[in-house]
Design a protein around this motif. Structure first.
Motif: not given
Length: 115
Positions: A12, A15, A63
């Motif tokens: 995360e 990304d 996300k």
């Protein structure tokens, strides 16, 4: 159609989504098949893994969505075109087609986290 077990991970902070076929280690070539989507193939010109930079932007999803354990990636290839599809929770988040300049043979492959 060949079905392979997919091992996926999502970072995360950076990304970045990575999905690799269980049991395959390394790759011999890396191809950008679309903006931010890279397909890694093995020495037999078969898919080994996928890496997506800026994944939430590339797929235009949250996300949180990419953290799912229910991911499927489909790759269909013929001598002229490569089709790439990605599903999260059985919803298609990506479908693209590009020219097969990669030497990937005719194949239909599903990489699935749930097998």
């Amino acid at each position: 159609m060949k079905t392979e077990r997919l091992i996926s991970s999502y970072d995360e902070i950076n990304d970045t989504f990575v999905g690799k076929i269980d049991g395959k280690n390394g790759y011999s070539a890396n191809y950008g098949i679309s903006e931010g989507i890279f397909l890694n193939i093995d020495k037999n010109n078969l898919p080994a893994s996928v890496m997506i930079n800026n994944a939430s932007e590339v797929f235009n999803v949250s996300k949180k969505c990419l953290e799912s354990a229910n991911i499927k990636i489909g790759i269909d290839c013929n001598e002229s075109c490569l089709y790439f599809m990605m599903f999260v929770e059985n919803s298609e988040i990506c479908s693209l087609r590009c020219k097969n300049d990669f030497g990937i043979p005719d194949l239909e492959c599903i990489m699935d986290c749930n097998i």
